[in-house]
Design an enzyme around this catalytic site. Structure first.
Site, mmCIF file in Angstrom:
data_model
loop_
_atom_site.group_PDB
_atom_site.id
_atom_site.type_symbol
_atom_site.label_atom_id
_atom_site.label_comp_id
_atom_site.label_asym_id
_atom_site.label_seq_id
_atom_site.Cartn_x
_atom_site.Cartn_y
_atom_site.Cartn_z
ATOM 1 N N SER A 196 -1.359 1.432 -11.865
ATOM 2 C CA SER A 196 -1.052 0.040 -11.542
ATOM 3 C C SER A 196 -1.152 -0.778 -12.818
ATOM 4 C CB SER A 196 -2.045 -0.493 -10.507
ATOM 5 O OG SER A 196 -1.858 -1.882 -10.262
ATOM 6 N N LYS B 156 -7.873 2.383 -11.434
ATOM 7 C CA LYS B 156 -6.535 2.595 -11.986
ATOM 8 C C LYS B 156 -6.573 2.801 -13.496
ATOM 9 C CE LYS B 156 -4.418 2.800 -8.219
ATOM 10 N NZ LYS B 156 -3.660 4.003 -7.835
ATOM 11 N N ASN C 125 -0.078 9.880 -5.640
ATOM 12 C CA ASN C 125 0.174 8.472 -5.350
ATOM 13 C C ASN C 125 -0.891 7.828 -4.476
ATOM 14 O OD1 ASN C 125 2.086 6.019 -4.723
ATOM 15 N ND2 ASN C 125 1.546 6.886 -2.738
ATOM 16 N N GLY D 43 -0.309 10.236 -0.168
ATOM 17 C CA GLY D 43 -0.185 8.853 0.295
ATOM 18 C C GLY D 43 1.248 8.515 0.633
ATOM 19 N N ALA D 44 1.926 9.453 1.319
ATOM 20 C CA ALA D 44 3.388 9.376 1.455
ATOM 21 C C ALA D 44 3.877 8.874 2.802
ATOM 22 C CB ALA D 44 3.996 10.752 1.187
ATOM 23 N N SER D 45 2.991 8.433 3.675
ATOM 24 C CA SER D 45 3.443 8.055 5.016
ATOM 25 C C SER D 45 4.037 6.644 5.064
ATOM 26 C CB SER D 45 2.294 8.155 6.021
ATOM 27 O OG SER D 45 1.261 7.230 5.703
ATOM 28 N N TYR E 165 -10.889 -1.630 -7.767
ATOM 29 C CA TYR E 165 -9.544 -1.046 -7.789
ATOM 30 C C TYR E 165 -9.018 -0.967 -9.222
ATOM 31 C CZ TYR E 165 -4.461 -0.793 -7.166
ATOM 32 O OH TYR E 165 -3.138 -0.436 -7.242
ATOM 33 N N ALA F 228 -10.715 -0.841 -11.972
ATOM 34 C CA ALA F 228 -11.456 0.192 -12.689
ATOM 35 C C ALA F 228 -10.920 1.580 -12.358
ATOM 36 C CB ALA F 228 -12.939 0.100 -12.341
#
Length: 258
Positions: A143, A161, A91, A14-16, A157, A159
């Site tokens: 998070s 994390k 990530n 997820g690095a862009s 979301y 749940a």
């Protein structure tokens, strides 16, 4: 103390953009060689080029981490291009908003596939290289939402994390004999593209709730991830580090403003 990861090999999913790109930049500035992973090859390569323009060793790679075969290809590419994998920063995550009355199975499956299954598949694919590294590190981006707090519209979301942390604790036990640590950063509200897109009113409300009176930056999160990846953190595993400017501390908005 200045942390260095000179010539260490790092994979960031997820690095862009957003937090992922911020993490990749912090690691690159610490001397690491970084593989930036995104679903889009164009986006991944553009982000890598951005880092290379500042002298970094950075490469882009396209993978959908919810797919087992893509994770295997990602790990293989990291070994081929970087010479191994010392650090995995898992990530990648998505956070579409759905209130409970509109939350269907497809929305739930989509979030869990990326945020939970994708994390687990990424770790599993990189394990052989991490074990042989001699200083393997896994850093998850969780998070505060889910593990500590809640927010309407993000039950799925939250749940996902919280699930990441359940995975982290057992993974940390299993991998400890191999010298591989597993830890997580828990960002609060960070001024990234996704949060900015939620609008000025949301940004103002969230800033007011933070005792430090500012949103976090992607660099703030990157610095926390970097610490977990260093030799100095070699005896820390299965732990979380909240990066939120004190957001979870006040019992009310009035307390945050007092």
């Amino acid at each position: 103390m200045s942390f260095s990861l000179t010539n260490r090999s790092v994979v960031v999913t997820g690095a862009s953009k957003g937090i992922g790109l911020g993490i990749a930049r912090v690691f690159a500035e610490a001397g690491a060689h970084v593989l930036l992973v995104s679903r889009s090859q164009q986006a991944a390569e553009a982000a890598a080029e951005n880092l290379r323009a500042n002298g970094a060793h950075a490469y882009g790679f396209a993978a959908d981490i919810s797919r087992e075969e893509d994770c295997a290809a990602m790990a293989e590419a990291a070994v081929d291009r970087l010479g191994g994998i010392d650090v995995l920063c898992a990530n990648a995550g998505i956070f579409p908003e759905h209130r409970l009355e509109n939350l269907d199975a497809a929305a739930i499956d989509s979030v869990l596939a990326t945020n939970v299954k994708g994390t687990m598949l990424s770790v599993r694919a990189c394990l052989p290289a991490l074990k042989s590294s001699g200083h393997g590190r896994i850093v998850l981006t969780s998070s505060i939402t889910g593990p500590i707090t809640g927010f309407p519209g993000w039950s799925h979301y939250g749940a996902s994390k919280a699930a990441q942390l359940g995975f982290m604790r057992t993974a940390a036990i299993e991998l400890a004999p191999h010298g591989v640590t597993v830890n997580a950063v828990l960002p609060g509200n960070v001024a990234s593209e996704g949060v900015v897109d939620l609008g000025e009113e949301y940004l103002a409300q969230m800033t007011a709730a933070v005792p430090m009176k500012r949103l976090g930056t992607v660099t703030d999160v990157g610095n926390a991830a970097l610490f977990f990846a260093t030799d100095e953190a070699a005896y820390i595993t299965g732990q979380t580090l909240i990066v939120d400017g004190g957001q979870v501390l006040p019992e009310s908005l009035e307390a945050a403003s007092a």
